[in-house]
Design a protein around this motif. Structure first.
Motif, PDB file in Angstrom:
ATOM      1  N   GLY A  44       0.852  -1.061  -0.045  1.00  0.00           N
ATOM      2  CA  GLY A  44      -0.180   0.072  -0.074  1.00  0.00           C
ATOM      3  C   GLY A  44       0.821   1.287   0.093  1.00  0.00           C
ATOM      4  N   ALA A  45       2.255   1.138  -0.206  1.00  0.00           N
ATOM      5  CA  ALA A  45       2.927   2.304   0.010  1.00  0.00           C
ATOM      6  C   ALA A  45       2.821   3.546  -1.005  1.00  0.00           C
ATOM      7  CB  ALA A  45       4.376   1.936  -0.087  1.00  0.00           C
ATOM      8  N   ARG A  46       2.409   3.146  -2.240  1.00  0.00           N
ATOM      9  CA  ARG A  46       2.453   3.965  -3.278  1.00  0.00           C
ATOM     10  C   ARG A  46       1.346   4.652  -2.939  1.00  0.00           C
ATOM     11  NH1 ARG A  46       5.346   4.191  -8.441  1.00  0.00           N
ATOM     12  NH2 ARG A  46       6.047   1.866  -7.984  1.00  0.00           N
ATOM     13  N   GLU A  47       0.292   4.038  -2.829  1.00  0.00           N
ATOM     14  CA  GLU A  47      -1.101   4.627  -2.702  1.00  0.00           C
ATOM     15  C   GLU A  47      -1.065   5.626  -1.084  1.00  0.00           C
ATOM     16  OE1 GLU A  47      -0.843   1.330  -3.037  1.00  0.00           O
ATOM     17  OE2 GLU A  47      -1.356   1.627  -4.921  1.00  0.00           O
ATOM     18  N   ARG A  48      -0.027   5.499  -0.339  1.00  0.00           N
ATOM     19  CA  ARG A  48       0.088   6.161   0.578  1.00  0.00           C
ATOM     20  C   ARG A  48       1.041   7.586   0.423  1.00  0.00           C
ATOM     21  NH1 ARG A  48       1.268   1.608   2.999  1.00  0.00           N
ATOM     22  NH2 ARG A  48       3.037   2.149   3.633  1.00  0.00           N
ATOM     23  N   GLY A  49       1.647   7.792  -0.565  1.00  0.00           N
ATOM     24  CA  GLY A  49       2.623   8.785  -1.327  1.00  0.00           C
ATOM     25  C   GLY A  49       3.914   8.289  -0.977  1.00  0.00           C
ATOM     26  N   ILE A  50       4.192   7.106  -0.883  1.00  0.00           N
ATOM     27  CA  ILE A  50       5.771   6.732  -0.688  1.00  0.00           C
ATOM     28  C   ILE A  50       6.507   6.749  -1.840  1.00  0.00           C
ATOM     29  CG2 ILE A  50       7.320   4.962   0.321  1.00  0.00           C
ATOM     30  CD1 ILE A  50       5.524   6.185   2.513  1.00  0.00           C
ATOM     31  N   THR A  51       7.731   7.607  -1.817  1.00  0.00           N
ATOM     32  CA  THR A  51       8.276   7.568  -2.992  1.00  0.00           C
ATOM     33  C   THR A  51       9.413   6.894  -3.100  1.00  0.00           C
ATOM     34  OG1 THR A  51       9.383   9.604  -2.402  1.00  0.00           O
ATOM     35  CG2 THR A  51       7.280   9.765  -3.703  1.00  0.00           C
ATOM     36  N   SER A  52       9.981   6.174  -1.837  1.00  0.00           N
ATOM     37  CA  SER A  52      11.218   5.783  -1.779  1.00  0.00           C
ATOM     38  C   SER A  52      11.176   5.029  -0.360  1.00  0.00           C
ATOM     39  CB  SER A  52      12.433   6.161  -2.106  1.00  0.00           C
ATOM     40  OG  SER A  52      12.557   7.119  -1.341  1.00  0.00           O
ATOM     41  N   PHE A  53      11.971   3.792  -0.299  1.00  0.00           N
ATOM     42  CA  PHE A  53      12.166   3.081   0.866  1.00  0.00           C
ATOM     43  C   PHE A  53      13.667   3.396   1.411  1.00  0.00           C
ATOM     44  CE2 PHE A  53       8.743   0.963  -0.922  1.00  0.00           C
ATOM     45  CZ  PHE A  53       7.725   0.758   0.307  1.00  0.00           C
ATOM     46  N   ILE A  54      13.830   3.518   2.782  1.00  0.00           N
ATOM     47  CA  ILE A  54      15.164   3.286   3.301  1.00  0.00           C
ATOM     48  C   ILE A  54      15.146   2.296   4.382  1.00  0.00           C
ATOM     49  CG2 ILE A  54      16.965   4.569   4.874  1.00  0.00           C
ATOM     50  CD1 ILE A  54      15.619   7.183   3.990  1.00  0.00           C
ATOM     51  N   ALA A  55      15.831   1.241   4.121  1.00  0.00           N
ATOM     52  CA  ALA A  55      15.833   0.160   4.730  1.00  0.00           C
ATOM     53  C   ALA A  55      17.329  -0.084   5.621  1.00  0.00           C
ATOM     54  CB  ALA A  55      15.606  -1.083   3.869  1.00  0.00           C
ATOM     55  N   GLY A  56      17.082  -0.274   6.852  1.00  0.00           N
ATOM     56  CA  GLY A  56      18.483  -0.477   7.662  1.00  0.00           C
ATOM     57  C   GLY A  56      18.312  -1.641   8.444  1.00  0.00           C
ATOM     58  N   ALA A  57      19.407  -2.511   8.161  1.00  0.00           N
ATOM     59  CA  ALA A  57      19.341  -3.695   9.004  1.00  0.00           C
ATOM     60  C   ALA A  57      20.947  -4.009   8.932  1.00  0.00           C
ATOM     61  CB  ALA A  57      18.737  -4.721   8.103  1.00  0.00           C
ATOM     62  N   GLY A  58      20.989  -5.114  10.058  1.00  0.00           N
ATOM     63  CA  GLY A  58      22.279  -5.575  10.228  1.00  0.00           C
ATOM     64  C   GLY A  58      22.470  -6.965   9.960  1.00  0.00           C
ATOM     65  N   GLY A  59      23.573  -7.524  10.462  1.00  0.00           N
ATOM     66  CA  GLY A  59      23.840  -9.169  10.193  1.00  0.00           C
ATOM     67  C   GLY A  59      23.586  -9.628   8.688  1.00  0.00           C
ATOM     68  N   ALA A  60      22.600 -10.467   8.537  1.00  0.00           N
ATOM     69  CA  ALA A  60      22.200 -11.037   7.452  1.00  0.00           C
ATOM     70  C   ALA A  60      21.499  -9.960   6.180  1.00  0.00           C
ATOM     71  CB  ALA A  60      21.062 -12.076   7.298  1.00  0.00           C
ATOM     72  N   ALA A  61      21.161  -9.044   6.938  1.00  0.00           N
ATOM     73  CA  ALA A  61      20.696  -7.629   6.276  1.00  0.00           C
ATOM     74  C   ALA A  61      20.057  -8.062   4.940  1.00  0.00           C
ATOM     75  CB  ALA A  61      21.881  -6.868   5.980  1.00  0.00           C
ATOM     76  N   HIS A  62      18.990  -8.724   5.242  1.00  0.00           N
ATOM     77  CA  HIS A  62      18.244  -8.879   3.759  1.00  0.00           C
ATOM     78  C   HIS A  62      16.940  -8.090   3.861  1.00  0.00           C
ATOM     79  CE1 HIS A  62      19.889 -13.140   4.357  1.00  0.00           C
ATOM     80  NE2 HIS A  62      20.471 -12.846   3.685  1.00  0.00           N
ATOM     81  N   LEU A  63      16.807  -7.072   4.833  1.00  0.00           N
ATOM     82  CA  LEU A  63      15.596  -6.328   4.636  1.00  0.00           C
ATOM     83  C   LEU A  63      15.324  -5.471   3.322  1.00  0.00           C
ATOM     84  CD1 LEU A  63      12.990  -5.248   6.061  1.00  0.00           C
ATOM     85  CD2 LEU A  63      14.505  -3.573   7.184  1.00  0.00           C
ATOM     86  N   ALA A  64      16.500  -4.805   3.098  1.00  0.00           N
ATOM     87  CA  ALA A  64      16.405  -3.948   1.727  1.00  0.00           C
ATOM     88  C   ALA A  64      16.056  -4.824   0.453  1.00  0.00           C
ATOM     89  CB  ALA A  64      17.820  -3.306   1.457  1.00  0.00           C
ATOM     90  N   GLY A  65      16.726  -6.079   0.442  1.00  0.00           N
ATOM     91  CA  GLY A  65      16.556  -6.931  -0.737  1.00  0.00           C
ATOM     92  C   GLY A  65      15.059  -7.339  -0.835  1.00  0.00           C
ATOM     93  N   VAL A  66      14.493  -7.573   0.368  1.00  0.00           N
ATOM     94  CA  VAL A  66      13.060  -8.245   0.199  1.00  0.00           C
ATOM     95  C   VAL A  66      12.283  -7.062  -0.077  1.00  0.00           C
ATOM     96  CG1 VAL A  66      11.348  -9.208   1.716  1.00  0.00           C
ATOM     97  CG2 VAL A  66      13.684 -10.145   1.850  1.00  0.00           C
ATOM     98  N   VAL A  67      12.387  -5.937   0.572  1.00  0.00           N
ATOM     99  CA  VAL A  67      11.488  -4.883   0.179  1.00  0.00           C
ATOM    100  C   VAL A  67      11.860  -4.409  -1.259  1.00  0.00           C
ATOM    101  CG1 VAL A  67      11.321  -2.303   0.233  1.00  0.00           C
ATOM    102  CG2 VAL A  67      11.646  -3.622   2.524  1.00  0.00           C
ATOM    103  N   ALA A  68      12.862  -4.291  -1.755  1.00  0.00           N
ATOM    104  CA  ALA A  68      12.977  -4.221  -3.368  1.00  0.00           C
ATOM    105  C   ALA A  68      12.277  -5.427  -4.246  1.00  0.00           C
ATOM    106  CB  ALA A  68      14.588  -4.459  -3.910  1.00  0.00           C
ATOM    107  N   ALA A  69      12.049  -6.561  -3.597  1.00  0.00           N
ATOM    108  CA  ALA A  69      11.533  -7.547  -4.430  1.00  0.00           C
ATOM    109  C   ALA A  69       9.979  -7.462  -4.350  1.00  0.00           C
ATOM    110  CB  ALA A  69      11.734  -9.232  -3.712  1.00  0.00           C
ATOM    111  N   PHE A  70       9.403  -6.523  -3.582  1.00  0.00           N
ATOM    112  CA  PHE A  70       8.004  -6.507  -3.265  1.00  0.00           C
ATOM    113  C   PHE A  70       7.630  -4.861  -3.920  1.00  0.00           C
ATOM    114  CE2 PHE A  70       8.088  -9.336   0.538  1.00  0.00           C
ATOM    115  CZ  PHE A  70       7.532 -10.257  -0.183  1.00  0.00           C
ATOM    116  N   THR A  71       8.595  -4.204  -4.706  1.00  0.00           N
ATOM    117  CA  THR A  71       8.150  -3.072  -5.121  1.00  0.00           C
ATOM    118  C   THR A  71       9.027  -2.431  -6.311  1.00  0.00           C
ATOM    119  OG1 THR A  71       7.834  -0.519  -4.477  1.00  0.00           O
ATOM    120  CG2 THR A  71       9.660  -1.477  -3.495  1.00  0.00           C
ATOM    121  N   THR A  72       8.520  -1.720  -7.179  1.00  0.00           N
ATOM    122  CA  THR A  72       9.274  -1.125  -8.104  1.00  0.00           C
ATOM    123  C   THR A  72       9.782   0.436  -7.719  1.00  0.00           C
ATOM    124  OG1 THR A  72       7.357  -0.254  -9.155  1.00  0.00           O
ATOM    125  CG2 THR A  72       8.073  -2.233 -10.030  1.00  0.00           C
ATOM    126  N   LEU A  73       9.313   0.879  -6.530  1.00  0.00           N
ATOM    127  CA  LEU A  73      10.063   2.106  -5.791  1.00  0.00           C
ATOM    128  C   LEU A  73      11.458   2.108  -5.494  1.00  0.00           C
ATOM    129  CD1 LEU A  73       7.052   3.077  -3.582  1.00  0.00           C
ATOM    130  CD2 LEU A  73       7.744   4.078  -5.739  1.00  0.00           C
TER     131      LEU A  73
END
Length: 149
Positions: A44-73
């Motif tokens: 629902g991010a695009r509909e809420r006006g989100i234009t990009s994501f900032i994903a912070g994570a440590g260790g395995a740090a998969h958060l940004a990649g998973v976010v990117a897999a779910f969006t074209t933003l």
């Protein structure tokens, strides 16, 4: 961010976005522990006006990649300093994305630069942000030029 332990680093992004008057949402969602909730929030991010994501994570740090897999933003990754490998594990996980699922990655603990990159992305079509960025850069230059040693 992937967990509340990332909050101290990610506060730098919040401060920078506040400085530029950019609204944002902050969430703790794990790529591994809450994948369904993460996907729902992203959907629902695009509909809420989100234009990009900032994903912070440590260790395995998969958060940004998973976010990117779910969006074209655009997704901007912030590798968080870890105990075992001082954040190098996080950095390498974030920059090694497969072709077709890009993630922009800043320095270890570089949340302020992640926010600035997000502002630059928005400034492509926002004249007000273009002006604020110009002023910000001029202020940085002024401080350097006024420095006496």
């Amino acid at each position: 961010m992937g967990s509340t332990s990332d909050l101290d680093v990610m506060k730098g992004a919040f401060e920078m976005l506040d400085k530029f008057g950019v609204g944002y949402e902050k969430k703790v969602l794990s790529a591994h522990r809450t994948p369904h909730a993460l996907e729902e929030w992203i959907d629902g991010a695009r509909e809420r006006g989100i234009t990009s994501f900032i994903a912070g994570a440590g260790g395995a740090a998969h958060l940004a990649g998973v976010v990117a897999a779910f969006t074209t933003l655009p997704v901007i990754a912030v590798p968080i300093m870890s105990k075992a490998l001082r954040g190098l594990d996080s950095l390498l996980a974030m920059v090694q994305m497969p072709t077709g699922i890009p993630v922009a990655t800043v320095a270890i603990d570089g949340a302020k630069n992640a926010a600035l990159l997000a502002v630059e992305i928005m400034a492509v079509t926002d004249k007000g942000l273009q002006e604020k960025l110009r002023e910000f850069r001029e202020e940085q230059a002024r401080k350097i030029l006024e420095t006496e040693i």
